[in-house]
Design a protein around this motif. Structure first.
Motif, short mmCIF file in Angstrom:
data_model
loop_
_atom_site.label_atom_id
_atom_site.label_comp_id
_atom_site.label_asym_id
_atom_site.label_seq_id
_atom_site.Cartn_x
_atom_site.Cartn_y
_atom_site.Cartn_z
N ARG A 125 -16.45 -7.51 12.54
CA ARG A 125 -15.60 -7.71 11.35
C ARG A 125 -14.15 -7.92 11.80
O ARG A 125 -13.73 -7.39 12.82
CB ARG A 125 -15.71 -6.53 10.40
N PRO A 126 -13.36 -8.69 11.03
CA PRO A 126 -11.98 -9.00 11.44
C PRO A 126 -11.11 -7.75 11.54
O PRO A 126 -11.34 -6.75 10.86
CB PRO A 126 -11.48 -9.93 10.32
N GLN A 127 -10.10 -7.85 12.39
CA GLN A 127 -9.12 -6.77 12.51
C GLN A 127 -8.39 -6.60 11.18
O GLN A 127 -8.05 -7.57 10.51
CB GLN A 127 -8.11 -7.09 13.61
N ASN A 128 -8.15 -5.35 10.80
CA ASN A 128 -7.49 -5.03 9.53
C ASN A 128 -6.30 -4.14 9.81
O ASN A 128 -6.44 -3.04 10.37
CB ASN A 128 -8.47 -4.34 8.58
N THR A 129 -5.12 -4.60 9.46
CA THR A 129 -3.90 -3.83 9.71
C THR A 129 -3.10 -3.71 8.42
O THR A 129 -3.14 -4.59 7.56
CB THR A 129 -3.02 -4.51 10.78
N VAL A 130 -2.37 -2.62 8.31
CA VAL A 130 -1.44 -2.45 7.18
C VAL A 130 -0.19 -3.25 7.50
O VAL A 130 0.42 -3.09 8.56
CB VAL A 130 -1.10 -0.97 6.96
N THR A 131 0.20 -4.14 6.59
CA THR A 131 1.32 -5.05 6.83
C THR A 131 2.57 -4.69 6.03
O THR A 131 3.62 -5.32 6.21
CB THR A 131 0.91 -6.49 6.50
N SER A 132 2.47 -3.73 5.12
CA SER A 132 3.64 -3.33 4.35
C SER A 132 4.60 -2.54 5.24
O SER A 132 4.27 -2.14 6.36
CB SER A 132 3.23 -2.51 3.13
N SER A 133 5.80 -2.30 4.73
CA SER A 133 6.88 -1.68 5.52
C SER A 133 6.48 -0.31 6.06
O SER A 133 5.77 0.45 5.40
CB SER A 133 8.14 -1.55 4.67
N SER A 134 6.95 -0.02 7.27
CA SER A 134 6.62 1.25 7.91
C SER A 134 7.68 2.32 7.67
O SER A 134 7.53 3.45 8.14
CB SER A 134 6.44 1.06 9.42
N THR A 135 8.75 1.99 6.97
CA THR A 135 9.80 2.98 6.68
C THR A 135 10.25 2.84 5.22
O THR A 135 10.18 1.76 4.63
CB THR A 135 11.03 2.80 7.59
N LYS A 136 10.71 3.96 4.68
CA LYS A 136 11.27 3.95 3.34
C LYS A 136 12.20 5.14 3.18
O LYS A 136 11.96 6.20 3.75
CB LYS A 136 10.16 4.01 2.29
N SER A 137 13.28 4.95 2.42
CA SER A 137 14.22 6.03 2.11
C SER A 137 14.28 6.22 0.60
O SER A 137 14.34 5.25 -0.15
CB SER A 137 15.62 5.71 2.65
N ILE A 138 14.25 7.49 0.18
CA ILE A 138 14.35 7.81 -1.24
C ILE A 138 15.33 8.97 -1.41
O ILE A 138 15.65 9.68 -0.43
CB ILE A 138 12.99 8.18 -1.85
#
Length: 399
Positions: A125-138
């Motif tokens: 099966r194809p490689q699956n990676t999370v592509t959303s941002s790896s940092t966030k400030s709140i």
């Protein structure tokens, strides 16, 4: 037709008889059992996840065989390709092409029979990676509001969390889908940090490990301290500002319940930590002025503070009346103005002393005057508290 039913050696004897006599002959035939090869699964194909790096093989063989041999059409490796149940480690071309073909060859222990093979087709099966941002400030007290996105559409997500720095409340230990924790930083001056370990899931396969780092900015605490809560019209007011967080900026506005001037608003954020206003009113009664002050630090807002000031009206300007010239009089009437704000009081300056009938009456009478003397009287209008007085002097010349 002769049918041979067992894998054994047969001797066939043939005798031929005719009028000329009898002839005999014989032949030996050996039947060997056929070898078989089986990759261990049926049908001969399997699907594995991209992040599965090894595969346990479970081949079988039967018949008289001398050896077995596994081979791959990619660059993966076998723990031992000469046994039936080796471990296959996927190589870079396996992952690149997302398909692999493994061939099991079984060689018989005689030269009469040919080797046999069986093939295992593997789909990765194809490689699956999370592509959303790896940092966030709140800001403290805010929702993380994080929607993970994966390279493979239709993925679902699971996650776990942990605190990295500081003390944070509202953190869920684990969850699925979007992250909507409302996080509160216990500090009002330092950042806190939490970590979410997110896994994308598609077709039963876990994607690559992914880490989201969330920084929780402190909610600053604003302090606003006025130089005084009660001032007199015409006096200056200073309000000192401070915040528990660094790089604080401030804005303020003001409202009053009556006429007042000098109270300017600060709409544009400023880093100035104080402001001074010279406040005046023409009112004859106290005016209540309320400042509402806001502060922001690193885009995080503090709770607004209010500062309430009482502005007391200025006293009426004293007017003791025009100077008087009398001829050997024993009494006179003073003519001070009647104050609208403040309390008036007459006092005598110098000698000889006379009697003031009512020192708080603006037009009181005086007695005990004698000829050839000059008298001076001060009309003082006093304010309340620290508000300044207003004075004026009148002179009476008695000849």
């Amino acid at each position: 037709v002769i049918n041979f039913t067992d894998n054994v050696t047969y001797t066939i004897n043939l005798t031929f008889t005719n009028n000329c006599g009898t002839q005999s002959t014989s032949q030996t035939i050996t039947f060997l059992s056929a070898v078989t090869a089986n990759v261990g699964v049926n049908p001969k194909s399997i699907t594995v996840c991209y992040n599965e790096n090894t595969l346990q093989l479970n081949g079988t063989a039967s018949g008289g065989y001398s050896s077995v041999l596994w081979a791959s059409n990619r660059n993966g490796t076998f723990s031992n390709n000469a046994i039936l149940n080796p471990i296959y480690t996927f190589g870079s071309t396996d992952k690149l092409n997302l398909t692999t073909r493994l061939i099991l060859t079984v060689t018989p222990n005689n030269n009469a029979c040919q080797p046999v093979t069986d093939t295992l087709n593997i789909t990765i099966r194809p490689q699956n990676t999370v592509t959303s941002s790896s940092t966030k400030s709140i800001c403290s007290g805010s929702n993380v509001s994080y929607t993970p996105i994966a390279s493979q559409t239709g993925s679902t997500f699971s996650w776990t969390s942990s605190t990295v720095l500081g003390i944070v409340t509202g953190l869920s230990a684990s969850g699925t889908g979007n992250i909507n924790d409302v996080l509160t930083n216990s500090s009002n001056s330092s950042d806190a940090t939490v970590k979410y370990n997110i896994v994308a899931i598609k077709d039963g396969c876990n994607g690559d490990a992914f880490e989201l780092t969330v920084t929780i900015k402190p909610k600053p605490v604003l302090t606003a301290t006025p130089s005084s809560t009660i001032i007199c019209s015409g006096q200056g007011l200073t309000v000192n500002l401070s915040s528990t967080a660094s790089s604080a900026t401030y804005t303020w506005s003001s409202t009053a319940n009556g006429n007042i001037s000098g109270n300017t608003n600060q709409i544009t954020a400023t880093s100035n930590s104080s402001f001074t206003h010279n406040l005046s009113t023409t009112s004859t009664t106290d005016i209540t002025l309320t400042y509402t002050i806001n502060s922001t630090s690193n885009s995080c807002a503090a709770d607004a503070k209010t500062v309430t000031i009482t502005v007391k009206p200025g006293v009426s300007t004293s007017n003791a009346g025009t100077d008087q010239k009398l001829c050997n009089a024993t009494t006179a009437t003073l003519a001070g103005n009647s104050p609208t704000v403040g309390t008036g009081t007459w006092t005598q300056v110098g000698t000889p002393t006379v009697t003031i009938a009512n020192s708080s009456l603006n037009n009181t009478s005086i007695s005990g005057l004698s000829g050839n003397n000059t008298y001076r009287f001060v009309w003082t209008i006093a304010g309340t508290g620290s508000c300044p007085n207003s004075t004026d002097t009148v002179e009476i010349i008695n000849r």
